[in-house]
Design a protein around this motif. Sequence first.
Motif, mmCIF file in Angstrom:
data_model
loop_
_atom_site.group_PDB
_atom_site.id
_atom_site.type_symbol
_atom_site.label_atom_id
_atom_site.label_comp_id
_atom_site.label_asym_id
_atom_site.label_seq_id
_atom_site.Cartn_x
_atom_site.Cartn_y
_atom_site.Cartn_z
ATOM 1 N N ALA A 174 -1.800 -30.343 -31.869
ATOM 2 C CA ALA A 174 -2.466 -31.467 -31.551
ATOM 3 C C ALA A 174 -3.929 -31.646 -31.079
ATOM 4 C CB ALA A 174 -1.688 -32.260 -30.366
ATOM 5 N N LEU A 175 -4.555 -30.174 -31.566
ATOM 6 C CA LEU A 175 -5.976 -30.161 -31.473
ATOM 7 C C LEU A 175 -6.969 -31.169 -32.160
ATOM 8 C CD1 LEU A 175 -6.416 -26.251 -31.011
ATOM 9 C CD2 LEU A 175 -6.525 -28.052 -29.008
ATOM 10 N N SER A 176 -7.559 -31.657 -31.528
ATOM 11 C CA SER A 176 -8.343 -32.693 -32.501
ATOM 12 C C SER A 176 -9.984 -32.728 -31.726
ATOM 13 C CB SER A 176 -7.951 -34.112 -32.427
ATOM 14 O OG SER A 176 -8.779 -35.023 -32.969
ATOM 15 N N GLU A 177 -11.000 -32.702 -32.519
ATOM 16 C CA GLU A 177 -12.200 -32.949 -31.958
ATOM 17 C C GLU A 177 -12.473 -34.045 -31.138
ATOM 18 O OE1 GLU A 177 -15.266 -32.195 -34.807
ATOM 19 O OE2 GLU A 177 -14.401 -30.521 -35.806
ATOM 20 N N GLU A 178 -11.811 -35.113 -31.336
ATOM 21 C CA GLU A 178 -11.895 -36.255 -30.568
ATOM 22 C C GLU A 178 -11.374 -36.130 -28.886
ATOM 23 O OE1 GLU A 178 -10.546 -36.196 -33.389
ATOM 24 O OE2 GLU A 178 -12.295 -37.235 -34.431
ATOM 25 N N LEU A 179 -10.599 -34.905 -28.852
ATOM 26 C CA LEU A 179 -10.142 -34.796 -27.541
ATOM 27 C C LEU A 179 -11.148 -33.890 -26.841
ATOM 28 C CD1 LEU A 179 -6.318 -34.393 -28.422
ATOM 29 C CD2 LEU A 179 -7.425 -36.485 -27.294
ATOM 30 N N TYR A 180 -12.010 -33.399 -27.506
ATOM 31 C CA TYR A 180 -12.989 -32.020 -26.701
ATOM 32 C C TYR A 180 -13.636 -32.761 -25.730
ATOM 33 C CZ TYR A 180 -11.721 -29.081 -30.860
ATOM 34 O OH TYR A 180 -11.345 -28.069 -31.747
ATOM 35 N N ARG A 181 -13.568 -32.110 -24.460
ATOM 36 C CA ARG A 181 -14.288 -32.657 -23.669
ATOM 37 C C ARG A 181 -14.452 -31.419 -22.451
ATOM 38 N NH1 ARG A 181 -9.527 -34.602 -22.226
ATOM 39 N NH2 ARG A 181 -8.694 -33.855 -19.732
ATOM 40 N N ASN A 182 -15.285 -31.299 -21.518
ATOM 41 C CA ASN A 182 -15.113 -30.286 -20.544
ATOM 42 C C ASN A 182 -15.194 -30.844 -19.055
ATOM 43 O OD1 ASN A 182 -16.121 -28.431 -18.592
ATOM 44 N ND2 ASN A 182 -17.541 -27.500 -20.041
ATOM 45 N N ASP A 183 -13.846 -30.722 -18.632
ATOM 46 C CA ASP A 183 -13.727 -31.551 -17.243
ATOM 47 C C ASP A 183 -14.708 -30.950 -16.095
ATOM 48 O OD1 ASP A 183 -11.588 -32.616 -18.336
ATOM 49 O OD2 ASP A 183 -10.087 -31.462 -17.615
ATOM 50 N N CYS A 184 -15.524 -29.884 -16.199
ATOM 51 C CA CYS A 184 -16.279 -29.402 -15.225
ATOM 52 C C CYS A 184 -17.626 -30.046 -15.351
ATOM 53 C CB CYS A 184 -16.692 -27.843 -15.392
ATOM 54 S SG CYS A 184 -15.163 -27.027 -15.001
ATOM 55 N N GLN A 185 -17.958 -30.622 -16.338
ATOM 56 C CA GLN A 185 -19.448 -31.061 -16.861
ATOM 57 C C GLN A 185 -19.897 -32.230 -15.873
ATOM 58 O OE1 GLN A 185 -20.088 -31.369 -20.939
ATOM 59 N NE2 GLN A 185 -22.074 -32.431 -20.634
ATOM 60 N N SER A 186 -19.157 -33.313 -15.494
ATOM 61 C CA SER A 186 -19.656 -34.165 -14.553
ATOM 62 C C SER A 186 -20.010 -33.562 -13.199
ATOM 63 C CB SER A 186 -18.644 -35.313 -14.558
ATOM 64 O OG SER A 186 -17.296 -34.763 -13.831
ATOM 65 N N VAL A 187 -19.034 -32.576 -12.454
ATOM 66 C CA VAL A 187 -19.668 -31.954 -11.437
ATOM 67 C C VAL A 187 -20.730 -31.308 -11.550
ATOM 68 C CG1 VAL A 187 -18.694 -30.399 -9.819
ATOM 69 C CG2 VAL A 187 -17.065 -32.235 -10.619
ATOM 70 N N VAL A 188 -20.906 -30.577 -12.554
ATOM 71 C CA VAL A 188 -22.008 -29.687 -12.745
ATOM 72 C C VAL A 188 -23.218 -30.532 -13.024
ATOM 73 C CG1 VAL A 188 -23.194 -28.014 -14.403
ATOM 74 C CG2 VAL A 188 -20.739 -27.538 -13.894
ATOM 75 N N ASN A 210 -23.149 -34.903 -30.502
ATOM 76 C CA ASN A 210 -22.060 -34.926 -29.295
ATOM 77 C C ASN A 210 -22.423 -33.604 -28.527
ATOM 78 O OD1 ASN A 210 -21.126 -37.750 -29.704
ATOM 79 N ND2 ASN A 210 -20.011 -36.801 -31.501
ATOM 80 N N PRO A 211 -23.141 -33.481 -27.546
ATOM 81 C CA PRO A 211 -23.421 -32.165 -27.071
ATOM 82 C C PRO A 211 -22.132 -31.895 -25.932
ATOM 83 C CG PRO A 211 -24.825 -33.808 -26.091
ATOM 84 C CD PRO A 211 -24.391 -34.277 -27.280
ATOM 85 N N LEU A 212 -22.017 -30.686 -25.746
ATOM 86 C CA LEU A 212 -20.947 -30.417 -24.763
ATOM 87 C C LEU A 212 -21.375 -29.158 -24.186
ATOM 88 C CD1 LEU A 212 -18.179 -31.703 -23.961
ATOM 89 C CD2 LEU A 212 -17.051 -29.852 -25.207
ATOM 90 N N MET A 213 -21.094 -29.003 -22.687
ATOM 91 C CA MET A 213 -21.570 -28.020 -22.059
ATOM 92 C C MET A 213 -20.257 -26.838 -22.024
ATOM 93 S SD MET A 213 -21.738 -27.945 -17.582
ATOM 94 C CE MET A 213 -20.199 -27.739 -17.605
ATOM 95 N N THR A 214 -20.602 -25.646 -22.050
ATOM 96 C CA THR A 214 -19.595 -24.693 -22.273
ATOM 97 C C THR A 214 -19.479 -23.953 -20.898
ATOM 98 O OG1 THR A 214 -19.257 -22.504 -23.484
ATOM 99 C CG2 THR A 214 -21.527 -22.791 -22.656
ATOM 100 N N GLY A 215 -18.326 -23.610 -20.655
ATOM 101 C CA GLY A 215 -17.685 -23.101 -19.485
ATOM 102 C C GLY A 215 -17.939 -23.935 -18.328
ATOM 103 N N THR A 216 -18.526 -23.235 -17.111
ATOM 104 C CA THR A 216 -19.110 -23.957 -16.146
ATOM 105 C C THR A 216 -20.650 -24.259 -16.243
ATOM 106 O OG1 THR A 216 -19.019 -22.043 -14.739
ATOM 107 C CG2 THR A 216 -17.187 -23.570 -14.576
ATOM 108 N N GLY A 217 -21.066 -23.990 -17.457
ATOM 109 C CA GLY A 217 -22.648 -24.087 -17.564
ATOM 110 C C GLY A 217 -23.212 -22.834 -17.101
#
Length: 280
Positions: A196-210, A229-236
């Motif tokens: 079910a992998l889809s780019e629309e589902l891509y997010r980083n749950d750590c990003q808002s905290v970081v 649409n930039p995304l943080m990798t890991g915990t930044g």
Amino acid sequence: MISISLPSPAKLNLFLHILDRREDGYHNLQTLFQLLDYGDQLSFSINKQPEINVISDLKDVKPQDNLVFKAARALQQATNCSWGCEIQLAKKIPMGAGLGGGSSNAATTLVGLNSLWQCNLSHDQLAEIGSDLGADIPVFVKGLSAFAEGIGDKLTPISLNPIWYLVVTPKIKVSTEQIFCHSELTRNAPAIKIRALSEELYRNDCQSVVETLYPEVKQVSDWLKRYGNPLMTGTGASVYCRFDSQQEAKKAQQTVPNSWSSFVAKGINQSPLHKQLENL
């Protein structure tokens, strides 16, 4: 004396979903590891004395605290190997950036010395040794881009389309422990199936905290939005944006503010470390 120089690639997390916190304090997560054709270089010189010597320009890291040293020592102890080595580490991957530099260095050490010391351990055995040192080490040991579950150690290899990335890093180091211990971290993401992998589902749950704790990361992310649409990798602290061609990524890189570091890399499915060892 036998010597060899081996690559140590960086990675991106194309998404990072935190499912829950385990009783041991670690977190169950799901992520997609994308290996890159960019990274550090490690040079190994082996000898018949048991000493392990790591040479690098990392002023803030004592040699004995370096994951390279810990990996070499762990392999030596696991196999009762009487040989030693000198390892020179040439860094390009930013530290504390979510790019897996330390984990990749440890994996290159395990895989490289396993060959040079003729330990003859399998990749699964090496990954098990590595998992005691860091959750991201197994993906580099196995050398394939992968869908990961558990604490990041349950890996399903996956073939990803070749994409170019611009990776931008502010001049800060993010503490992974600080982020995963934070009270505001989302820890209830629903599990997804690999099919079910889809780019629309891509997010980083750590990003808002970081981004709250490290405003520089938000500045990079906001700046990169002009390109996609930039995304943080890991915990930044690194943030990346996708491009269809190297030319487009390089053109965007020319506009990156001088206060940040950046590089352009291509996503790859097999580690250059394993390709090189296969050709020896």
